[in-house]
Scaffold this motif. Structure first.
Motif, PDB file in Angstrom:
ATOM      1  N   GLY A 138       2.530  -3.488  -2.381  1.00  0.00           N
ATOM      2  CA  GLY A 138       1.264  -2.908  -1.966  1.00  0.00           C
ATOM      3  C   GLY A 138       0.464  -2.338  -3.121  1.00  0.00           C
ATOM      4  O   GLY A 138       1.011  -1.864  -4.122  1.00  0.00           O
ATOM      5  N   VAL A 139      -0.871  -2.399  -2.975  1.00  0.00           N
ATOM      6  CA  VAL A 139      -1.794  -1.828  -3.952  1.00  0.00           C
ATOM      7  C   VAL A 139      -2.136  -0.407  -3.532  1.00  0.00           C
ATOM      8  O   VAL A 139      -2.615  -0.171  -2.424  1.00  0.00           O
ATOM      9  N   LEU A 140      -1.888   0.550  -4.423  1.00  0.00           N
ATOM     10  CA  LEU A 140      -2.189   1.951  -4.142  1.00  0.00           C
ATOM     11  C   LEU A 140      -3.547   2.368  -4.685  1.00  0.00           C
ATOM     12  O   LEU A 140      -4.119   3.360  -4.231  1.00  0.00           O
ATOM     13  N   GLY A 141      -4.062   1.635  -5.658  1.00  0.00           N
ATOM     14  CA  GLY A 141      -5.363   1.981  -6.233  1.00  0.00           C
ATOM     15  C   GLY A 141      -5.813   0.926  -7.219  1.00  0.00           C
ATOM     16  O   GLY A 141      -4.995   0.260  -7.853  1.00  0.00           O
ATOM     17  N   VAL A 142      -7.137   0.763  -7.331  1.00  0.00           N
ATOM     18  CA  VAL A 142      -7.732  -0.185  -8.280  1.00  0.00           C
ATOM     19  C   VAL A 142      -8.963   0.477  -8.881  1.00  0.00           C
ATOM     20  O   VAL A 142      -9.782   1.066  -8.161  1.00  0.00           O
ATOM     21  N   ALA A 143      -9.109   0.393 -10.220  1.00  0.00           N
ATOM     22  CA  ALA A 143     -10.255   1.020 -10.870  1.00  0.00           C
ATOM     23  C   ALA A 143     -10.647   0.223 -12.115  1.00  0.00           C
ATOM     24  O   ALA A 143      -9.787  -0.370 -12.788  1.00  0.00           O
ATOM     25  N   ARG A 144     -11.931   0.204 -12.402  1.00  0.00           N
ATOM     26  CA  ARG A 144     -12.437  -0.419 -13.628  1.00  0.00           C
ATOM     27  C   ARG A 144     -12.332   0.583 -14.773  1.00  0.00           C
ATOM     28  O   ARG A 144     -12.685   1.760 -14.626  1.00  0.00           O
ATOM     29  N   LEU A 145     -11.842   0.134 -15.934  1.00  0.00           N
ATOM     30  CA  LEU A 145     -11.743   0.958 -17.132  1.00  0.00           C
ATOM     31  C   LEU A 145     -12.251   0.134 -18.308  1.00  0.00           C
ATOM     32  O   LEU A 145     -11.557  -0.768 -18.786  1.00  0.00           O
TER      33      LEU A 145
ATOM     34  N   ASP B 167     -13.565  -2.735 -20.122  1.00  0.00           N
ATOM     35  CA  ASP B 167     -13.562  -4.157 -19.767  1.00  0.00           C
ATOM     36  C   ASP B 167     -12.299  -4.570 -19.018  1.00  0.00           C
ATOM     37  O   ASP B 167     -12.084  -5.761 -18.772  1.00  0.00           O
ATOM     38  N   THR B 168     -11.460  -3.623 -18.668  1.00  0.00           N
ATOM     39  CA  THR B 168     -10.207  -3.931 -17.981  1.00  0.00           C
ATOM     40  C   THR B 168     -10.259  -3.410 -16.541  1.00  0.00           C
ATOM     41  O   THR B 168     -11.150  -2.652 -16.169  1.00  0.00           O
ATOM     42  N   VAL B 169      -9.283  -3.837 -15.756  1.00  0.00           N
ATOM     43  CA  VAL B 169      -9.110  -3.332 -14.391  1.00  0.00           C
ATOM     44  C   VAL B 169      -7.689  -2.793 -14.271  1.00  0.00           C
ATOM     45  O   VAL B 169      -6.718  -3.505 -14.590  1.00  0.00           O
ATOM     46  N   VAL B 170      -7.566  -1.554 -13.825  1.00  0.00           N
ATOM     47  CA  VAL B 170      -6.260  -0.900 -13.700  1.00  0.00           C
ATOM     48  C   VAL B 170      -5.839  -0.953 -12.238  1.00  0.00           C
ATOM     49  O   VAL B 170      -6.575  -0.515 -11.348  1.00  0.00           O
ATOM     50  N   VAL B 171      -4.631  -1.491 -11.997  1.00  0.00           N
ATOM     51  CA  VAL B 171      -4.104  -1.627 -10.644  1.00  0.00           C
ATOM     52  C   VAL B 171      -2.819  -0.818 -10.535  1.00  0.00           C
ATOM     53  O   VAL B 171      -1.882  -1.017 -11.324  1.00  0.00           O
ATOM     54  N   ARG B 172      -2.777   0.090  -9.567  1.00  0.00           N
ATOM     55  CA  ARG B 172      -1.580   0.908  -9.339  1.00  0.00           C
ATOM     56  C   ARG B 172      -0.827   0.334  -8.143  1.00  0.00           C
ATOM     57  O   ARG B 172      -1.398   0.125  -7.073  1.00  0.00           O
ATOM     58  N   LEU B 173       0.476   0.091  -8.323  1.00  0.00           N
ATOM     59  CA  LEU B 173       1.285  -0.632  -7.347  1.00  0.00           C
ATOM     60  C   LEU B 173       2.375   0.236  -6.752  1.00  0.00           C
ATOM     61  O   LEU B 173       2.845   1.195  -7.382  1.00  0.00           O
ATOM     62  N   GLU B 174       2.796  -0.128  -5.539  1.00  0.00           N
ATOM     63  CA  GLU B 174       3.951   0.508  -4.924  1.00  0.00           C
ATOM     64  C   GLU B 174       5.227   0.104  -5.654  1.00  0.00           C
ATOM     65  O   GLU B 174       5.318  -1.008  -6.212  1.00  0.00           O
TER      66      GLU B 174
ATOM     67  N   VAL C 193      -0.446  -1.689 -13.769  1.00  0.00           N
ATOM     68  CA  VAL C 193      -0.694  -2.875 -14.577  1.00  0.00           C
ATOM     69  C   VAL C 193      -2.166  -2.897 -14.952  1.00  0.00           C
ATOM     70  O   VAL C 193      -3.034  -2.551 -14.137  1.00  0.00           O
ATOM     71  N   VAL C 194      -2.448  -3.277 -16.204  1.00  0.00           N
ATOM     72  CA  VAL C 194      -3.822  -3.350 -16.693  1.00  0.00           C
ATOM     73  C   VAL C 194      -4.204  -4.819 -16.837  1.00  0.00           C
ATOM     74  O   VAL C 194      -3.587  -5.556 -17.614  1.00  0.00           O
ATOM     75  N   LEU C 195      -5.209  -5.235 -16.056  1.00  0.00           N
ATOM     76  CA  LEU C 195      -5.711  -6.594 -16.173  1.00  0.00           C
ATOM     77  C   LEU C 195      -6.699  -6.636 -17.324  1.00  0.00           C
ATOM     78  O   LEU C 195      -7.724  -5.942 -17.300  1.00  0.00           O
ATOM     79  N   PRO C 196      -6.424  -7.444 -18.343  1.00  0.00           N
ATOM     80  CA  PRO C 196      -7.322  -7.493 -19.502  1.00  0.00           C
ATOM     81  C   PRO C 196      -8.635  -8.189 -19.144  1.00  0.00           C
ATOM     82  O   PRO C 196      -8.790  -8.685 -18.020  1.00  0.00           O
ATOM     83  N   PRO C 197      -9.595  -8.227 -20.060  1.00  0.00           N
ATOM     84  CA  PRO C 197     -10.822  -8.979 -19.787  1.00  0.00           C
ATOM     85  C   PRO C 197     -10.505 -10.403 -19.339  1.00  0.00           C
ATOM     86  O   PRO C 197      -9.533 -11.014 -19.795  1.00  0.00           O
TER      87      PRO C 197
END
Length: 247
Positions: free
Chosen positions: A139-146, A148-155, A175-179
């Motif tokens: 499950g995804v607990l949170g998603v935010a733009r930082l 040029d990256t996107v930070v996803v917080r997971l269960e 996990v940090v999704l790069p550009p």
């Protein structure tokens, strides 16, 4: 809006929907009582009587109900469970007579809140409910733009996330999704989702929502003008190139 089709005569469900994964909303024409029976071959399974109310729409008498599905399956862990709607003392089948509805991006039947099960409605000599086991997801607990990256917080504590052949490390559930340009998505076809998976399991939405899944759990933009994060209809998270139809 037309609530039901105009075919008359037999006992029929003019409305049947599992909108939240947990409850069945019913409106049945021509019945005096309703029950749910689990399939069990020659010997019917346990019967659950349905508590109903009487309503009238367009001069037609209807039995309406909201059924808690957990009351049917609480003691059954079968991977595939079939339940039939019956009416009257003889427990006869209830036909389906649902009005046509326009297609939409909605998730017609979300999974149960614990994401273990998926209920669906079928027409098999009457209204049939089927519950099937779902593959476990993260499950995804949170998603935010930082930047040029996107930070996803997971269960939980997955170790890696993969997307379109790229493997990304997970640190303390984040996990940090790069550009997008660094994820090798140049060959991703328009309209084809690139699924995110954590240790081989789908990355999924934690909420069951009935309408507009992309808006019910908002996702930030990516660094690309033509690639976005998107919730698919079954609740999985993916990167998606603009220009195709909804997945």
């Amino acid at each position: 809006m037309v609530l039901f089709s105009r075919r008359r005569g037999r006992v029929s469900a003019v409305h049947a929907r599992i909108a939240d994964g947990e409850h069945l909303w019913l409106a049945v024409r021509g019945a005096e009582s309703l029950c749910l029976v689990r399939d069990g071959g020659p010997t019917p399974g346990p019967v659950v009587d349905v508590d109903t109310e009487v309503e009238t729409h367009d001069g037609v008498r209807l039995l309406t109900a909201v059924v808690t599905l957990a009351a049917i399956d609480a003691d059954d862990d079968a991977d595939d469970l079939v339940v039939r709607l019956r009416h009257g003392a003889r427990r006869r089948p209830v036909a389906l007579a649902l009005a046509d509805r326009p297609s939409s991006p909605t998730l017609e039947t979300p999974p149960t809140a614990d994401r273990r099960w998926q209920w669906s409605i079928h027409d098999d000599r009457g209204l049939v409910l089927r519950r099937t086991a779902r593959e476990p997801g993260v499950g995804v607990l949170g998603v935010a733009r930082l930047d040029d990256t996107v930070v996803v917080r997971l269960e939980g504590s997955p170790s890696t996330v993969t997307v379109h052949g790229s493997t990304l490390a997970v640190d303390d559930g984040v996990v940090v999704l790069p550009p997008v340009s660094r994820l090798g998505l140049d060959d991703l076809p328009v309209g084809t989702p690139a699924l995110l998976e954590a240790d081989g399991r789908a990355v999924v939405r934690t909420r069951s929502v009935t309408d507009r899944p992309n808006y019910a759990t908002l996702l930030p933009s990516t660094s690309s003008s033509d690639v976005e994060l998107r919730w698919l209809r079954d609740g999985r998270l993916a990167l998606y190139r603009h220009g195709g139809t909804d997945a």
